[in-house]
Design an enzyme around this catalytic site. Structure first.
Site, PDB file in Angstrom:
ATOM      1  N   GLU A 286      33.520  40.887  50.379  1.00 41.68           N
ATOM      2  CA  GLU A 286      33.940  41.425  51.981  1.00 41.68           C
ATOM      3  C   GLU A 286      35.120  41.837  52.042  1.00 41.68           C
ATOM      4  O   GLU A 286      35.190  42.499  53.054  1.00 41.68           O
ATOM      5  CB  GLU A 286      33.248  40.518  52.883  1.00 41.68           C
ATOM      6  CG  GLU A 286      31.862  39.924  52.659  1.00 41.68           C
ATOM      7  CD  GLU A 286      31.491  38.841  53.565  1.00 41.68           C
ATOM      8  OE1 GLU A 286      31.737  37.632  52.938  1.00 41.68           O
ATOM      9  OE2 GLU A 286      30.768  39.083  54.590  1.00 41.68           O
TER      10      GLU A 286
ATOM     11  N   GLY B 205      22.135  44.451  49.174  1.00 46.15           N
ATOM     12  CA  GLY B 205      21.673  43.707  50.244  1.00 46.15           C
ATOM     13  C   GLY B 205      22.989  43.780  51.542  1.00 46.15           C
ATOM     14  O   GLY B 205      22.390  44.230  52.728  1.00 46.15           O
TER      15      GLY B 205
ATOM     16  N   ASN C 258      35.819  39.215  36.090  1.00 49.36           N
ATOM     17  CA  ASN C 258      35.622  40.342  35.186  1.00 49.36           C
ATOM     18  C   ASN C 258      36.262  41.494  36.076  1.00 49.36           C
ATOM     19  O   ASN C 258      35.920  41.886  36.955  1.00 49.36           O
ATOM     20  CB  ASN C 258      34.126  40.357  35.122  1.00 49.36           C
ATOM     21  CG  ASN C 258      33.774  41.525  34.383  1.00 49.36           C
ATOM     22  OD1 ASN C 258      34.411  42.806  34.504  1.00 49.36           O
ATOM     23  ND2 ASN C 258      32.599  41.524  33.559  1.00 49.36           N
TER      24      ASN C 258
ATOM     25  N   LYS D 253      36.040  44.504  35.313  1.00 48.74           N
ATOM     26  CA  LYS D 253      35.157  45.703  35.606  1.00 48.74           C
ATOM     27  C   LYS D 253      34.323  45.820  36.880  1.00 48.74           C
ATOM     28  O   LYS D 253      34.314  46.426  37.716  1.00 48.74           O
ATOM     29  CB  LYS D 253      34.343  45.989  34.434  1.00 48.74           C
ATOM     30  CG  LYS D 253      33.637  47.280  34.245  1.00 48.74           C
ATOM     31  CD  LYS D 253      32.737  47.336  33.081  1.00 48.74           C
ATOM     32  CE  LYS D 253      33.926  48.145  31.774  1.00 48.74           C
ATOM     33  NZ  LYS D 253      33.002  48.575  30.823  1.00 48.74           N
TER      34      LYS D 253
END
Lengths: 338, 159, 766
Positions: free
Chosen positions: C733, C253, C660, C662
């Site tokens: 971002e 997106g 997380n 990863k």
């Protein structure tokens, strides 16, 4: 895509007979260019003659040292072939520098010769393009022309030929074998592609009913290399490319072949540079003078004028590498050292 | 309309379609095999990569009629350790380019195994370095930027 | 009888939060089973294709659809002459955040006006994709053309000051920066330009729409299903509850799927007009022509400093564009408000409105390009001063937000740079440009600061705990690769003390509790805040059930005295004393217990909006909240050709607690990769003669390929932000910010050449 009749040709005779009798027919090989152009309605054949089942897939050694390559040999296979890798490194490297592995697995040698330009105004139906619609004008000349030609252009067209393979073949003095119902003929690669002049829609000297069946490449003894400069490390068309073979004997250039890509509507054999180089000392200075001589007639536009300098530098760099034999140091922009 | 047969993931399928239908659209819209993705429909992204007789191609630029009687493998027919390696090395984010990356990687490993060179292959070299993987996989774009994970996954499987 | 577990036999269960757990959707995504928007089967499915205007501004004078209608398989050609009536898009207002998804004000196919080159002017619906596309190619449109404003560079002088809004101040001032600049002992005054960019998610925008009476189901690759659903209901004049939008997977997106662009509306319109289920996947060209991208910019950064390197003046101004029919103003100078402790600061953002497809959010809008200019300028000033660029930044590192003195909720740039410099080997950098080589390659090292403000939306969440110990978290959020379902499952697992595998997260469906949009790096934190509350509420309900039983070891316990672990609730004071959820629920005769945060009623939505505004305003008043980091890069430049290769990267990020390791690393890498593209190769070519995008494809718009991307090292400081749920700060971002600046700085270090005009293509280095 405009509807079309589909014919799969079992042999060359049927293929050339079909193309001769069906109006507005096109041969279809790997499809990597033609299918795209048909989807964009730039090519609109009424009949598509699928030639991928023709037995033109041999790579043969010729008596006298050359190689004959069937027109339907796929780019990846040609690049990987032992004869090509050992005797014509520039050709193998040029093929591997083109497109992606998937496209090289599809694209054929014959189709590669017939690739059409990547000029965005050619691809865009809303723009003026003399190549797509003769007489409509050229939006690339006052528009975005960073990728466009600097040599052999005309007021009607500044498009480039996008092939890498053809640049190597131009340097190699290859011959194109073509067949039609009228028989077989051989066209030197140098005469195969045309400059735009007032007829940019005519891109080759191939007749509409002729089928490319093979290319022949004469023997090459000089060390050779292909250098492609582009906007990303892989999977992009050349801004400038150089195919070169250079033999230096006792410090003096005894044999040289040089061709440029990304600079003209055809693979550009750098005859001027070759004549400057032959018999001169193999020095940076000679390379620079030869490059300057070749680019002397070049015409730059606001976006692509840099190619004049870039082409010269790339010629010098490629010849320098060939003369000092220092390959494999990652200096060819592949980032492998990075 | 043309009637043709092709083997897809080991099963012979019969298709009736217009000759201008691409292999990609035939797989997705006619056979319901939507694992193969359309990203650009112009051979510029690699999302549509499938294996034909074991070789990777872009199915968007292939007319289905040209592939009569060929053996097509799509992601739905893939069972390969690389899939788990992609998961473990996080070789994707959105997952849209993943089918193409995986099919491409399988084709690439076969090409490398057969001794086919790439643009960065040094004379005499035969290993599958990171630079080799990156060059050979450059026909598969990933906008999420999962390239590191993809390369790590391939390295693990190639080991 | 109670089932009290005795003292814990197994070692303490590892917490799920913080671990690098594999994505829960990995198996679907690696087997081709993940179903994207264009992959929902319907028995009567028809296909649609767009016809795009080829003038920038004008009026349709004729539209010939005969040839298109004659194509075998074509069902309908919709134009402004025959399309069903649509309500115009609602005007944007902060009072109703759902209006943010109005990408443009054009009422497609309900008007003969053309507002940009590429605007859809007809839709062809057919039995097959091929027939629809063929038909679209045969529609002939004639136009009366009007003069159009399409040349951004020529409009610079016409730019108007950007108004202040809740989304960002257009201007800001402290002291007299121009005067300070004029007398500064050392100064730079620089002009930067950046081109338009396109998101280029690999999944082109796609919609499958089907009507059942006045009920509409839409399968869409969406970053904002609840807002889009409301928008569609409004446009078609039906109740919101009559629209269902599903978006189980989004093929990328980056902001480009956060608004309602023409394809979504027109697919629903085509389905309504034809009574068929209709699917439309935009062509890649169609994405360029109908989905906005990042604005181009012209920026000035001027810096004045004393010989000691302390900034006396900081000026950043910008000109960006929107469309006359929509688009967002961008906070280009956002980072300049917070990064450097300058005595005098001047920020002035300016806008021009153009007859072009409106711009939209693209990963770190404003800041991605603003930090290029700011961070390159800082590097140039460091060069002028003869000070190491990291040292210069540290000398100007503020204790409080420099413009207004607000406190930083979290500020660890010193730590980020210190750690990064050590890991990257910054000390090995010789300062002189052109002084480092590897073989023939020129080598350069550069740094830049990454910075992105943090926001939070509201989210409705329900959590259901079943008697078998499994948990279902429900929230209509969007998953486009961030790992949303995985991280929320991790959070719920820890909060409820159940194994990660016991939690299932449902998302991507507007039938679920209303989720936040996936934007502003806000989704994870927004959901987490509600999820934490929901879990707390749930535990309270379970505890209440337990307390009803006279022999429960939990009787008389308050929630604060109890902890959730090992699949049940246990007393903190007596670790062995407690009960499994299974025991509590089965004794109470309850198959499950559920807790909800947020309400789906109209009043509830309003309350949510008020809650959001209150929090937003309160947060803004009290804190400067942001994710930040230090970007380190090494480039190699070919001295003959000017080709630039990024050879090493290290990003050290302060993003609070990492849920997380990863998926977070992947997302941060992804932003860096997109930043590499922005720095070196990406540019949307808008022909200044007619406003037409001339490289609408992935062959001509160069996003990075595998070969362009080196191994990227990611380090986190992993220090929770005290003002954020679980201490996490959004990471979507921040990672693209600073990237182009770091590369420009490294290229200068390698070559001695300053390129202030993106992308840094080789011609600029010859």
């Amino acid at each position: 895509m405009k509807p079309f009749a589909y014919v799969s040709a079992p042999d060359v005779a049927t293929a050339v007979r079909t193309i001769a009798t069906e109006p507005n027919a096109k041969f279809l090989g790997g499809g990597t260019n033609l299918v795209d152009l048909m989807r964009e309605d730039i090519e609109q054949p009424d009949t598509v003659v699928d030639i991928t089942r023709l037995p033109l897939t041999e790579i043969e050694e010729l008596p006298g040292g050359g190689v004959r390559v069937g027109a339907l040999v796929r780019n990846s296979h040609l690049a990987a072939h032992r004869l090509i890798r050992t005797r014509y490194p520039l050709l193998s490297q040029a093929l591997l520098a083109g497109a992606s592995a998937q496209l090289r697995n599809m694209a054929t040698v014959g189709g590669n010769l017939l690739q059409r330009t990547r000029c965005p105004y050619f691809y865009d139906g809303a723009s003026a393009c003399n190549k797509r619609v003769p007489g409509s004008g050229c939006d690339a000349i006052g528009g975005f022309n960073r990728n466009h030609a600097i040599l052999g252009t005309s007021d009607d067209c500044i498009a480039t030929h996008p092939s890498d393979m053809c640049v190597a073949l131009a340097a190699l003095d290859a011959t194109v074998e073509v067949e039609s119902v009228r028989g077989l003929r051989r066209v030197p690669l140098a005469d195969f592609h045309r400059l735009p002049g007032g007829t940019p829609h005519l891109e080759t000297t191939l007749e509409p009913d002729e089928l490319v069946t093979a290319i022949e490449v004469p023997e090459l003894t000089a060390p050779s290399s292909y250098r492609k400069v582009r906007d990303r490390a892989s999977y992009a068309f050349a801004l400038v490319s150089v195919a070169a073979a250079l033999e230096v004997t006792d410090g003096v250039v005894s044999d040289v072949r040089l061709a440029l890509g990304g600079v003209a509507a055809k693979p550009w054999r750098a005859r001027q540079a070759e004549s400057v180089l032959l018999g001169t000392p193999a020095t940076e200075e000679s390379f620079r003078r030869a490059a300057e001589a070749e680019l002397e007639p070049a015409v730059g536009r606001p976006d692509n004028a840099f190619k004049i300098e870039l082409a010269q530098r790339t010629i010098v760099a490629t010849l320098r590498r060939l003369s000092d034999g220092s390959f494999g140091d990652g200096s060819f922009g592949d980032g492998s050292r990075a | 309309m043309v009637t043709l047969r092709m083997r897809v993931n080991g099963v012979t399928r019969s298709l009736e379609l217009e000759p201008w239908v691409s292999l990609l659209d035939a797989l997705r819209e006619r056979l319901g095999l939507t694992g193969t993705k359309k990203g650009c429909d112009q051979g510029a992204c690699g999302a549509c990569t499938v294996l034909v007789d074991g070789e990777r191609i872009n199915s968007c630029l292939a007319l289905a009629v040209q592939y009569e009687d060929r053996d097509i493998t799509t992601i739905e027919g893939v069972t390969h350790p690389i899939q788990q390696a992609f998961i473990e090395h996080d070789g994707f984010q959105c997952g849209y380019c993943t089918s193409g990356q995986i099919c491409s990687a399988i084709g690439m490993l076969a090409e490398h195994g057969a001794g086919m060179p790439s643009a960065v292959t040094e004379p005499g070299a035969s290993g599958l370095s990171e630079a080799e993987i990156r060059e050979r996989m450059s026909g598969n774009l990933c906008r999420c930027g999962a390239y590191n994970g993809i390369v790590d996954a391939i390295k693990e499987v190639a080991r | 009888m109670s089932t009290t577990t005795t003292e814990t036999k197994s070692p303490p269960r590892e917490r799920a939060v913080g671990r690098g757990i594999d994505r829960v959707d990995g198996p679907e995504k690696t087997t081709g089973k993940a179903r994207f928007a264009a992959e929902f089967p319907y028995p009567d499915l028809a296909y649609a294709a767009l016809v795009h205007a080829t003038v920038a501004r004008g009026r349709i004078t004729g539209i010939d659809v005969k040839a298109a209608e004659a194509v075998t398989g074509v069902l309908s050609v919709l134009t402004h002459l025959n399309a069903p009536v649509l309500k115009p898009a609602p005007a944007r207002s902060m009072l109703d955040l759902s209006t943010m998804v109005s990408a443009t004000s054009v009422n497609y196919l309900n008007t003969d006006e053309v507002h940009w080159d590429g605007q859809p002017v007809a839709v062809v619906v057919a039995e097959s994709l091929e027939a629809a596309q063929r038909g679209a190619g045969l529609v002939e449109v004639t136009y009366q053309e009007f003069p159009a404003v399409v040349d951004f560079a020529a409009e610079e002088a016409n730019a108007k000051p950007q108004p202040n809004s809740m989304l960002g101040a257009g201007s800001a001032k402290k002291g007299d920066a121009e005067a300070a600049l004029a007398v500064a002992p050392v100064s730079v005054d620089l002009r930067f330009t950046t081109p338009p960019h396109n998101h280029n998610a690999i999944e082109p925008h796609a919609t499958t729409a089907v009507w059942d009476g006045d009920r509409l189901t839409v399968h869409e690759g969406s970053q904002a299903i609840s807002w889009m659903r409301k928008h569609l209901a409004y446009r078609f004049g039906i109740p919101e509850r009559n629209v269902r939008m599903t978006s189980p997977y989004v093929g990328g997106g980056f902001g480009g799927k956060g608004s309602v662009w023409p394809g979504t509306i027109l697919t629903a319109l085509a389905a309504r007009a034809t009574g068929r289920a209709v699917r439309m996947m935009l062509t890649r060209e169609g994405v360029y022509r109908t989905v906005g991208g990042r604005t181009p910019s012209i920026q000035r950064v001027a810096l004045g400093a004393g010989q000691d390197g302390r900034l006396t003046a900081l000026i950043q101004t910008s000109v960006t564009r929107t469309g006359k029919v929509g688009g967002n103003s961008e906070s280009v100078a956002e980072a300049a408000r917070h990064l450097y402790d300058a005595e005098n600061i001047l920020i002035q953002q300016n806008l021009v409105e153009m007859d072009l497809l409106p711009n939209t959010f693209m990963r770190a809008p404003g800041v991605a390009i603003g930090t290029f200019a700011l961070e390159a300028a800082i590097d140039e000033l460091a060069g002028e001063l003869g000070v190491d660029p990291i040292e210069l930044r540290m000398r100007n590192e503020p204790a409080r937000s420099p413009l207004d003195g607000k406190r930083f909720a979290h500020r660890m740039l010193r730590e980020a740079y210190a750690l990064g410099a050590e890991r990257f080997g910054w000390a090995e950098r010789t300062p002189e440009p052109g002084s480092m080589r590897d073989g023939r390659w020129l080598v350069g090292m550069g740094v830049a600061t990454a910075y992105h403000s943090s926001v939070q939306f509201t989210a409705n969440v329900t959590v259901r705990l079943s008697a078998d110990g499994t948990v279902v978290v429900r929230c209509g959020f969007q998953e486009m690769g961030m790992g949303g379902a995985t991280v929320q499952a991790q959070i719920a697992a820890d909060e409820l003390g159940v194994p990660f595998e016991a939690v299932r997260v449902e998302y991507g469906d507007s039938d679920l509790p209303t989720g936040p949009m996936a934007g502003g790096s806000a989704q994870t934190a927004s959901i987490a805040a509600s999820l934490l509350s929901a879990c707390e509420k749930l535990k309270g309900s379970v505890l209440a059930l337990a307390r009803r039983s006279g022999d429960s070891p939990l009787r008389g316990q308050r929630l604060a005295a109890v902890e959730a672990r090992d699949g049940g609730l246990y007393r903190r004071d007596r670790p062995g004393a407690g009960e499994s959820y299974e025991a509590i629920l089965s004794r109470a005769g309850r198959p499950s217990v559920e807790a909800a945060i947020g309400s789906e009623s109209g009043l509830g939505a309003l309350a949510g909006q008020v809650r959001f505004m209150a929090k937003f305003i309160n947060d803004q008043r009290r804190w400067v909240k942001a994710a930040s980091g230090a970007q380190f890069c090494e480039v190699r430049v070919d001295p003959d050709t000017g080709e630039v290769r990024v050879s090493r990267w290290l990003g050290v990020f302060d993003v609070g607690r990492v849920i997380n390791a990863k998926t977070a690393a992947s997302q941060l890498r992804g932003g860096i990769v997109m930043g590499i593209g922005m720095a070196l190769s990406e540019e949307t070519l808008v022909d200044p003669r007619n406003g037409r995008v001339m490289n609408p494809g992935l062959g001509d718009y160069h996003i990075p390929v595998h070969a362009d991307v080196p191994p990227i090292d990611i380090l986190y400081l992993d220090e929770p932000d005290p003002t954020m749920p679980l201490g996490l700060i959004g990471i979507g971002e921040v990672s693209i910010t600073g990237v182009a600046g770091a590369i420009a700085n490294a290229v200068h270090h390698a070559t001695g050449k300053r390129v202030r005009d993106l992308p840094i293509t080789l011609d600029k280095l010859l």
